[in-house]
Write a protein that holds these residues in place. Structure first.
Motif, PDB file in Angstrom:
ATOM      1  N   ILE A   1      -7.690   2.007   4.404  1.00 36.78           N
ATOM      2  CA  ILE A   1      -8.582   3.147   4.690  1.00 36.78           C
ATOM      3  C   ILE A   1      -8.126   4.358   3.881  1.00 36.78           C
ATOM      4  CG2 ILE A   1      -9.223   4.840   6.462  1.00 36.78           C
ATOM      5  CD1 ILE A   1     -10.788   2.326   6.878  1.00 36.78           C
ATOM      6  N   ARG A   2      -6.846   4.634   3.924  1.00 37.70           N
ATOM      7  CA  ARG A   2      -6.290   5.789   3.197  1.00 37.70           C
ATOM      8  C   ARG A   2      -6.595   5.683   1.702  1.00 37.70           C
ATOM      9  NH1 ARG A   2      -1.727   5.545   5.479  1.00 37.70           N
ATOM     10  NH2 ARG A   2      -0.726   4.158   3.983  1.00 37.70           N
ATOM     11  N   ASN A   3      -6.459   4.478   1.140  1.00 35.65           N
ATOM     12  CA  ASN A   3      -6.721   4.260  -0.290  1.00 35.65           C
ATOM     13  C   ASN A   3      -8.200   4.078  -0.611  1.00 35.65           C
ATOM     14  OD1 ASN A   3      -3.938   4.316  -0.684  1.00 35.65           O
ATOM     15  ND2 ASN A   3      -3.751   2.095  -0.494  1.00 35.65           N
ATOM     16  N   LYS A   4      -9.011   3.898   0.443  1.00 31.31           N
ATOM     17  CA  LYS A   4     -10.444   3.613   0.284  1.00 31.31           C
ATOM     18  C   LYS A   4     -10.655   2.377  -0.596  1.00 31.31           C
ATOM     19  CE  LYS A   4     -11.871   8.371   1.111  1.00 31.31           C
ATOM     20  NZ  LYS A   4     -10.572   8.943   1.404  1.00 31.31           N
ATOM     21  N   LYS A   5      -9.708   1.443  -0.499  1.00 31.88           N
ATOM     22  CA  LYS A   5      -9.741   0.219  -1.289  1.00 31.88           C
ATOM     23  C   LYS A   5      -8.854  -0.817  -0.617  1.00 31.88           C
ATOM     24  CE  LYS A   5      -9.246  -1.376  -6.049  1.00 31.88           C
ATOM     25  NZ  LYS A   5     -10.329  -2.317  -5.837  1.00 31.88           N
ATOM     26  N   THR A   6      -9.336  -2.063  -0.595  1.00 33.43           N
ATOM     27  CA  THR A   6      -8.536  -3.131  -0.007  1.00 33.43           C
ATOM     28  C   THR A   6      -7.650  -3.777  -1.065  1.00 33.43           C
ATOM     29  OG1 THR A   6     -10.004  -5.011  -0.441  1.00 33.43           O
ATOM     30  CG2 THR A   6     -10.506  -3.651   1.496  1.00 33.43           C
ATOM     31  N   ALA A   7      -6.688  -4.532  -0.594  1.00 40.86           N
ATOM     32  CA  ALA A   7      -5.842  -5.314  -1.496  1.00 40.86           C
ATOM     33  C   ALA A   7      -6.186  -6.797  -1.365  1.00 40.86           C
ATOM     34  CB  ALA A   7      -4.374  -5.079  -1.166  1.00 40.86           C
ATOM     35  N   SER A   8      -7.303  -7.086  -0.699  1.00 38.05           N
ATOM     36  CA  SER A   8      -7.691  -8.480  -0.479  1.00 38.05           C
ATOM     37  C   SER A   8      -8.245  -9.100  -1.761  1.00 38.05           C
ATOM     38  CB  SER A   8      -8.760  -8.557   0.616  1.00 38.05           C
ATOM     39  OG  SER A   8      -9.195  -9.888   0.771  1.00 38.05           O
ATOM     40  N   ARG A   9      -7.924 -10.376  -1.962  1.00 40.59           N
ATOM     41  CA  ARG A   9      -8.465 -11.105  -3.112  1.00 40.59           C
ATOM     42  C   ARG A   9      -9.730 -11.862  -2.733  1.00 40.59           C
ATOM     43  NH1 ARG A   9      -2.865 -11.714  -4.101  1.00 40.59           N
ATOM     44  NH2 ARG A   9      -2.270 -10.671  -6.023  1.00 40.59           N
ATOM     45  N   LYS A  10     -10.087 -11.827  -1.447  1.00 41.80           N
ATOM     46  CA  LYS A  10     -11.280 -12.539  -0.997  1.00 41.80           C
ATOM     47  C   LYS A  10     -12.538 -11.893  -1.564  1.00 41.80           C
ATOM     48  CE  LYS A  10     -10.961 -15.469   2.729  1.00 41.80           C
ATOM     49  NZ  LYS A  10     -11.708 -15.941   3.845  1.00 41.80           N
ATOM     50  N   LYS A  11     -13.464 -12.711  -1.970  1.00 36.58           N
ATOM     51  CA  LYS A  11     -14.754 -12.208  -2.473  1.00 36.58           C
ATOM     52  C   LYS A  11     -15.728 -12.168  -1.290  1.00 36.58           C
ATOM     53  CE  LYS A  11     -13.429 -11.987  -6.757  1.00 36.58           C
ATOM     54  NZ  LYS A  11     -12.451 -10.925  -6.833  1.00 36.58           N
TER      55      LYS A  11
END
Length: 131
Positions: free
Chosen positions: A80-90
Motif C-alpha cells: 500500500i505504501r509503495n502503491k505497487k505489489t511485489a507479486s509475480r502473479k498475473k
C-alpha cells in the motif's frame, strides 16, 4: 495501547484445501462486515493487500471516519505504501488496485494504514478463523 474500537479491520485468508483466497473488512465500531470477496486461487499476500485496498476505497466512497484501516499484514502495508505489489502473479485485480492507488494518491495518502498487533489485541475482528 488499548485494542482499537474505531476504523476498519481487514483480513485475508487462503484455503489450500479449497484453493480459495478471500478477504473482508469489518467496522470496528459496529462489528458490521462492510465487504467480503472471494478471489479464486491467489496468495494470502494478495488477499491481505486487496482487503486493505477495498477498505481504502470504502473510506473514500463513503466519507467514512475515522480514516483508519487496520491489517496484521506487514506485506500489505508495504505494498500500500509503495502503491505497487511485489507479486509475480498475473492477476488483473492487482494491476487495477495499483492503478487505483496511484490515481487516487491524494485521498489514499490521507488514510492511515496501521498494523493490527495480534499479540496484544488478539486476532483482528475480520479474521476468518482458519488458523
Amino acid at each position: 495501547m488499548n485494542r482499537p474500537t474505531e476504523g476498519i479491520a481487514t483480513d485475508g485468508a487462503h484455503s489450500i484445501k479449497n484453493s480459495l483466497t478471500s478477504y473482508r473488512g469489518v467496522d470496528l465500531r459496529t462489528g458490521e462486515q462492510l465487504f467480503r470477496e472471494h478471489i479464486g486461487n491467489q496468495t494470502i499476500n494478495i488477499g491481505e493487500f486487496l482487503g486493505v485496498v477495498e477498505a481504502v476505497k470504502y473510506i473514500i466512497e463513503n466519507d467514512y471516519h475515522p480514516k483508519v484501516v487496520y491489517t496484521d499484514s506487514i506485506t500489505a502495508m508495504a505494498w500500500i505504501r509503495n502503491k505497487k505489489t511485489a507479486s509475480r502473479k498475473k492477476y488483473p485485480n492487482l494491476k487495477k488496485a495499483e492503478i487505483f492507488l496511484k490515481a487516487m494518491s491524494t485521498q489514499v495518502d490521507q488514510i492511515q494504514v496501521i498494523h493490527w498487533n495480534n499479540d496484544v489485541w488478539g486476532e483482528t475482528p475480520a479474521d476468518f478463523g482458519l488458523k
